[in-house]
Every structure is written in C-alpha cells, then in structure tokens.
Scaffold this motif. Structure first.
Motif, PDB file in Angstrom:
ATOM      1  N   ARG A   1       0.825  -1.212   0.000  1.00  0.00           N
ATOM      2  CA  ARG A   1       0.000   0.000   0.000  1.00  0.00           C
ATOM      3  C   ARG A   1       0.857   1.259   0.000  1.00  0.00           C
ATOM      4  N   ARG A   2       2.088   1.154   0.455  1.00  0.00           N
ATOM      5  CA  ARG A   2       2.991   2.295   0.419  1.00  0.00           C
ATOM      6  C   ARG A   2       3.623   2.469  -0.966  1.00  0.00           C
ATOM      7  N   GLY A   3       3.296   1.560  -1.884  1.00  0.00           N
ATOM      8  CA  GLY A   3       3.794   1.684  -3.249  1.00  0.00           C
ATOM      9  C   GLY A   3       5.031   0.870  -3.548  1.00  0.00           C
ATOM     10  N   HIS A   4       5.491   0.066  -2.601  1.00  0.00           N
ATOM     11  CA  HIS A   4       6.692  -0.727  -2.819  1.00  0.00           C
ATOM     12  C   HIS A   4       6.397  -1.970  -3.664  1.00  0.00           C
ATOM     13  N   ASP A   5       7.432  -2.501  -4.280  1.00  0.00           N
ATOM     14  CA  ASP A   5       7.368  -3.761  -5.035  1.00  0.00           C
ATOM     15  C   ASP A   5       7.644  -4.881  -4.040  1.00  0.00           C
ATOM     16  N   VAL A   6       6.625  -5.640  -3.683  1.00  0.00           N
ATOM     17  CA  VAL A   6       6.722  -6.577  -2.571  1.00  0.00           C
ATOM     18  C   VAL A   6       6.612  -8.023  -3.050  1.00  0.00           C
ATOM     19  N   VAL A   7       7.548  -8.853  -2.586  1.00  0.00           N
ATOM     20  CA  VAL A   7       7.523 -10.292  -2.831  1.00  0.00           C
ATOM     21  C   VAL A   7       7.505 -10.999  -1.490  1.00  0.00           C
ATOM     22  N   LEU A   8       6.580 -11.941  -1.326  1.00  0.00           N
ATOM     23  CA  LEU A   8       6.496 -12.715  -0.093  1.00  0.00           C
ATOM     24  C   LEU A   8       6.830 -14.171  -0.378  1.00  0.00           C
ATOM     25  N   PHE A   9       7.785 -14.717   0.370  1.00  0.00           N
ATOM     26  CA  PHE A   9       8.162 -16.120   0.254  1.00  0.00           C
ATOM     27  C   PHE A   9       7.535 -16.921   1.388  1.00  0.00           C
ATOM     28  N   GLU A  10       6.920 -18.030   1.028  1.00  0.00           N
ATOM     29  CA  GLU A  10       6.328 -18.929   2.014  1.00  0.00           C
ATOM     30  C   GLU A  10       6.740 -20.362   1.653  1.00  0.00           C
ATOM     31  N   LYS A  11       7.329 -21.061   2.607  1.00  0.00           N
ATOM     32  CA  LYS A  11       7.849 -22.404   2.333  1.00  0.00           C
ATOM     33  C   LYS A  11       6.748 -23.457   2.178  1.00  0.00           C
ATOM     34  N   GLU A  12       5.548 -23.175   2.713  1.00  0.00           N
ATOM     35  CA  GLU A  12       4.435 -24.116   2.592  1.00  0.00           C
ATOM     36  C   GLU A  12       3.562 -23.759   1.387  1.00  0.00           C
ATOM     37  N   LYS A  13       2.596 -24.625   1.105  1.00  0.00           N
ATOM     38  CA  LYS A  13       1.695 -24.379  -0.026  1.00  0.00           C
ATOM     39  C   LYS A  13       0.552 -23.449   0.347  1.00  0.00           C
ATOM     40  N   GLU A  14       0.425 -23.154   1.654  1.00  0.00           N
ATOM     41  CA  GLU A  14      -0.666 -22.314   2.148  1.00  0.00           C
ATOM     42  C   GLU A  14      -0.107 -21.314   3.143  1.00  0.00           C
ATOM     43  N   VAL A  15      -0.619 -20.079   3.115  1.00  0.00           N
ATOM     44  CA  VAL A  15      -0.194 -19.074   4.089  1.00  0.00           C
ATOM     45  C   VAL A  15      -0.860 -19.341   5.428  1.00  0.00           C
ATOM     46  N   GLY A  16      -0.434 -18.598   6.430  1.00  0.00           N
ATOM     47  CA  GLY A  16      -1.080 -18.680   7.733  1.00  0.00           C
ATOM     48  C   GLY A  16      -0.134 -18.971   8.872  1.00  0.00           C
TER      49      GLY A  16
END
Length: 647
Positions: A408-423
């Motif tokens: 929302r601040r305008g940054h280019d964001v990538v999120l890495f998650e080792k599982e197949k589902e977030v949480g």
C-alpha cells in the motif's frame, strides 16, 4: 447499484433523524480520559474512525451522570474546564463523516469504580445502590434515599441537555449489565419495600423517571435509546419474560429499545459472547421483545458476519444491529458491506485482547488491527517517497500484514512462504471450530495483500541465495517459530501428535488422549477434544494453567477446561509410553497419566537459524513476530505493520 445486503444497508428514520444504514457502533470506552473525566484527543480519534468506516451511529461510552458514581469514566460538567469542549469536538468528529453521534449516560451504582486501574481506590469510595448490602468483595453499599434518587434523576436530564448542546444527536440510557438502573430492575439487587421495590412496575419506576427527565431536557423529536438486558442469565435475576415486560413499560418514553444481556461480572462471556459461544447468541432476546413492542429494537452480541446481520434485519428479529469488537477488528466493515466488498472484512477473533488491555493498562489494542488505540497516528497509508523492492519471508499474520502495508505504500513486494498455504501457526486453528476465525484471518490478509499488489512465491524456502537474488532494499523476516519438543523418551513415538500438526493428523488421536502442556494452546486443544466427546487428561508441570492467556479470555477458558478436561498440575512428564505419560510429582512420587494418544503442546521457539542466515541479505532488515520473540498474533501484526511503515 444493487446492494448485496439490501436490508442491512437501508436507512432508518427515528423521530426526525435518519440513519444511513442499520449498522451502529456500540458503546466502547475511551482511553485518554483525564482525571476530571474529559474526553481526550486519542479517544476522539478512536470514535471518529468508526464514523469514517461507515457506521450509521457511533456511541461514546460511558458518561457518568452524578458524583455518587466514582468510576473513572467520562463526565459532562460545565464547571470542568474542557469538559463541554472535549465532548463537542468528539461529536463533531463523528458527525462530519455522516454518522450520528450518540452519548451513553450511565451510573454504576453499587459497582462504582469499575473503570479505575487502581482497584484499591475503588474500596475507598462510598458505593450506592438500591439497598443496603455488602458486595461479594466486602465493599459496603448504601441504599439511595428519595432525595438522592431525585438528584440523580435530575442529573440524567441535565447531562442529556449538555450532550445535546455539545452536538450529540442521540442519547443512550444504560439500563443493563448490572448498572444502577438495572440494579433497580433486578430482584437480585433490589429488595426495597417502598415505591421502587417489590412489583416489576415499582422496579421500573426509577428508569421511567430518568427517561422523563431526559425527554424534558432534549425535546420531543430527539432520539432516546434505552439499553437493557433482555435477560440477566443469573440465578436470582430476571429472565426474558420479565425482560419483555420491562421493555413494554419503558417503551412509551423511548425511541429505540436496545436489547443486550447479562449482569455485572457474573455473565461476562454472555454479555460479550466469547469464542465458545455462538455468534448472535443473544439475538433471540431482541427477537422476542420485538414481538411485544412497536418501537424499533436493536440487537447486539458477537456479531460480525454481514450475511447473519442481513438475516436478522430481513427476518424482523431486530431493526438495528450493534457491533463493538467487530468494528475494532475492522472499522470499515459497514463501508465494505455497503460497497459490496464483504470478502475484505477482517473479522473479530473474539480473543478479548481489546478488553484485556483496557483492564490491564487502560489502553486499547486489537489483535488484528494495529490502528486501534493509535488512531491519531493516522489511518491512511501514504505512499513512500521512494519505491523500493521489499522481500517478506513468512506468510504468517505478521508477514502478511507487513507485505500488505508495504504494498500500500507503493513498494514492489515479494512474499516467500515455504508451505503451499499461508497462515503460519494459524493453519493449526482450522481444526478447532471455536477458533476458525483465526484460521480465516490469514486468508483475509492474503486477499488484501494480493489486491494491494503483493507477489506470492509459495512452496519456496527463502534461503540467503534466494533472497539476495531478488536484490531487495528491505527484508522483513517473519519466519515464525517451531514447536518445542524436548528430548523426553517416547515423545517421538507414533502415538504422539504435535499440537501444531493436529489439523493434519486428527485421525491418529484416539478417544483416550493426554494433552502434554497446559499453556494456552494445550488448554484450547484439550477443550476441543473434550467437546468431541473424548476422555481428555491434561498434564502441566506448573501449578496454574494458561498463564499466557489474557486476563479476559483466561477465566472463560478455565471454565471450559473444568467442563471438558481432567487436569493434573504439578506433574513433570518424564517419559511417554503406549499407555500414557509417566510423570513425577512435586514430592517425587511417580504417577502414570493414562492415554493411548498424546498431544505435545509444550510451547514454541523462534526460528533463530533462519534469522541468522538472512540478517545481512538487505540494507534494511527487520525481524517481526515469533521470529523475533515467541509472543502473540497481536505483536506479530503490530510489528509487521510498523516494519513496513519504516521503509
């Protein structure tokens, strides 16, 4: 456009006041209350956010009307500098967003001093109620005489007039929850033998006098709302049958009958339905009362699902729905409903963080909304002056909220998650029906993050090489925690299930189960297993259970434990076998706690190895949530939010 929830979003006119929809913000006390009871700027911003979020009315709570109530809450008194001004600024802050500002007028009666952080001072007050008595905590209560009753009645009218002058456009009279007016209603508290006691008509006399006084002060078309308990749900109190009669007696003097439930201290988890209660468990009270009155009826109690709210209005159970905690979790819930965006609603978890913090520190905080209590800092996310590449490691609540905020601040964001589902750790909550909203939370955060532009890379372990390949300016490490499994013989056996994995291995758990660990996670899992009809033994080395639970949730949790679980405290588990857990007591005595299945719930430890590996992978690095310190969802979300704001 066609509204998805056409009944819920339809206006309602009461007197000469039109409310833009049927979703009202229930009374919630502020935090920066001055010593003389003025509304501080933080509280003004707190109420304003609910108005900005689309609620049709926002009620400021509680304004104590008379000196015989020593509670540290709001006062409205022209002799107090800034009292009228603070109220005026608050009413204006609510009204300028299109909501109707309402002020709740109250008197705690024999429970004066409830809101004092220093409870020792509460015992120094002179308490007044319907009768001479001694409270359960030993505090003596004096009966109000006719002169004092008359003075309090006049005070209600006087403060109502001041509220109108300040710009409030509705008054709510608090006649429920064991406060003074309710104390007169209730046979539990009222044993008077004069015109204010005995028959129900007599017990309603004080309330009617108050309402007449308020009407005289505010005029004929000014909406007056009366909040009452439809039933007290306590032995010796009144039930729904009397609740109906009370509503009928006060109806001629009010414009809205607001039906809540319960009485002071005895019914906290009913008045404020806990996660162990059904959503809307008190709606039936309003529905029954509505059959017997013609004035609009409002309902309240753990409501947060727009489909349920729509059904309540459409089916005629009530004309108005009130929400409190739901509008802490998501102040913009009404706007999302009106704008046909219900999937974006962040739902209240009913975890009581909000009320626990108010009791413990006199502040406000919400597990899922880091704005709460800090509204003066602003609710708008401003664009960063320089767009950056941001990597977030971990898709738990802290990581998801950090990614959402950074995007929302305008940054280019990538999120890495080792599982197949977030949480993250919240995935385990899907197995516990009373905590399913915690599991749903990660899905809502994921949706919001994706809409904000976050790129998700699932099934990807964020090694140093993987992160540095993205060449980020900022790295937020939210890699969470792992279960603590000490080297106890047998704890790695086939009959053992780690509590975090219970949702994946439910079929392994037999009908005779031992939960190893009596912290919050262990207690909640034990309750669930007991609800399923299993025989549950709980082993805890300490002498108390769930010290990590907040002060509001813990008492309700322990009540459920007592209902469904056999508890063994002061036992140290030393070996797990096919028959259960071999333990040693405080006196060195060996004890076998029998069970063919074992749930290991011995706590969590931070993923320090991941943190150490990644610490030098970007110029800006922040560690949040359990990765920094095993703590709460509240801290994970709050730290993640501010980590993103700082980029």
């Amino acid at each position: 456009m066609e509204r998805q929830y056409k009944h819920l979003t339809s206006p309602i006119t009461i007197g000469r006041t039109t409310f833009r929809n049927r979703m009202f913000s229930a009374p919630m006390g502020g935090t920066d209350i001055t010593n003389d009871g003025c509304i501080g700027p933080k509280s003004t911003a707190f109420y304003e956010l609910r108005a900005k979020g689309g609620a049709a009315a926002v009620t400021v709570s509680e304004c104590m009307v008379h000196k015989t109530d020593g509670s540290h809450a709001y006062r409205l008194d022209e002799s107090i500098l800034n009292s009228l001004a603070g109220a005026t600024y608050t009413a204006d802050a609510i009204r300028r967003h299109g909501a109707i500002p309402s002020l709740e007028l109250s008197h705690s009666g024999m429970f004066a001093g409830t809101y004092m952080t220093d409870k020792t001072r509460q015992h120094e007050l002179v308490q007044y109620g319907p009768c001479d008595t001694t409270r359960a905590d030993g505090v003596k209560v004096k009966a109000l005489d006719e002169e004092m009753i008359t003075e309090i009645v006049k005070a209600y009218g006087h403060v109502a007039g001041l509220a109108k002058r300040a710009g409030f456009e509705m008054i709510m009279i608090h006649g429920g929850h064991g406060w003074l007016i309710n104390q007169f209603f209730s046979p539990l508290f009222n044993h008077r033998e004069d015109e204010y006691g005995g028959s129900l008509e007599n017990r309603c006399r004080f309330a009617i006098r108050v309402l007449k006084s308020v009407r005289e002060a505010v005029g004929p078309y000014f909406p007056i709302e009366f909040r009452m308990s439809g039933s007290e749900f306590v032995e010796g109190g009144y039930g729904l049958e009397d609740g109906v009669e009370i509503a009928k007696m006060i109806e001629p003097y009010v414009d809205i009958i607001h039906v809540s439930a319960g009485t002071y201290q005895k019914t906290f988890g009913i008045t404020h339905p806990s996660m162990f209660e059904e959503h809307g468990r008190n709606v039936f009270l309003a529905a029954e009362i509505k059959k017997h009155v013609s004035k609009p009826v409002a309902t309240i109690g753990g409501l947060n699902d727009p489909a349920q709210l729509e059904e309540i209005i459409a089916s005629g159970k009530a004309d108005i729905v009130y929400m409190a905690r739901a509008l802490l979790a998501d102040p913009f819930l009404p706007r999302k409903v009106v704008e046909n965006r219900p999937e974006e609603i962040v739902k209240c978890l009913r975890c009581f963080t909000c009320m626990a913090e108010r009791a413990a520190t006199s502040t406000r905080r919400c597990t899922v909304n880091p704005l709460i209590g800090r509204e003066l800092e602003g609710d708008e996310i401003t664009l960063a002056p320089v767009k950056r590449k941001v990597v977030v490691v971990g898709g738990g609540p802290g990581g998801l909220y950090a990614a959402y905020t950074a995007a929302r601040r305008g940054h280019d964001v990538v999120l890495f998650e080792k599982e197949k589902e977030v949480g993250g750790i919240l995935r385990s909550e899907q197995a516990l029906p009373f905590k399913h909203e915690m599991y749903e939370l990660s899905g809502t955060y994921e949706l919001l993050a994706k809409k904000a532009g976050v790129t998700f890379k699932m099934n990807t372990l964020a090694t140093k090489e993987v992160v540095e390949k993205e060449n980020p300016y900022a790295l937020i490490i939210a890699s969470g925690s792992t279960p603590l499994v000490p080297p106890i013989p047998g704890l790695d056996g086939d009959n053992v299930v780690i509590v975090n994995n219970y949702y994946k291995e439910k079929e392994k758990v037999t009908d005779q189960v031992v939960v190893f660990g009596g912290g919050l996670a262990g207690c909640e899992c034990a309750i669930h297993l007991g609800m399923e009809g299993k025989n549950v033994e709980l082993v805890e080395m300490r002498d108390e259970l769930a010290p990590d639970a907040n002060v509001r949730h813990r008492l309700l949790l322990l009540a459920q434990v007592n209902k469904y679980v056999h508890v063994h405290t002061g036992l140290k588990g030393v070996k797990v076998t096919s028959e259960g857990i071999e333990c040693v007591g405080s006196e060195g005595k060996n004890v076998l706690v029998k069970g063919t299945s074992v749930i290991c719930a011995l706590g969590q430890r931070s993923t320090t190895k991941t943190v150490e590996e990644l610490m030098n992978s970007a110029p800006y690095v922040r560690v949040v949530g359990d990765a920094a310190k095993v703590s709460t969802i509240t801290n994970a979300v709050y730290w993640g939010y501010h980590a993103a704001l700082d980029i």
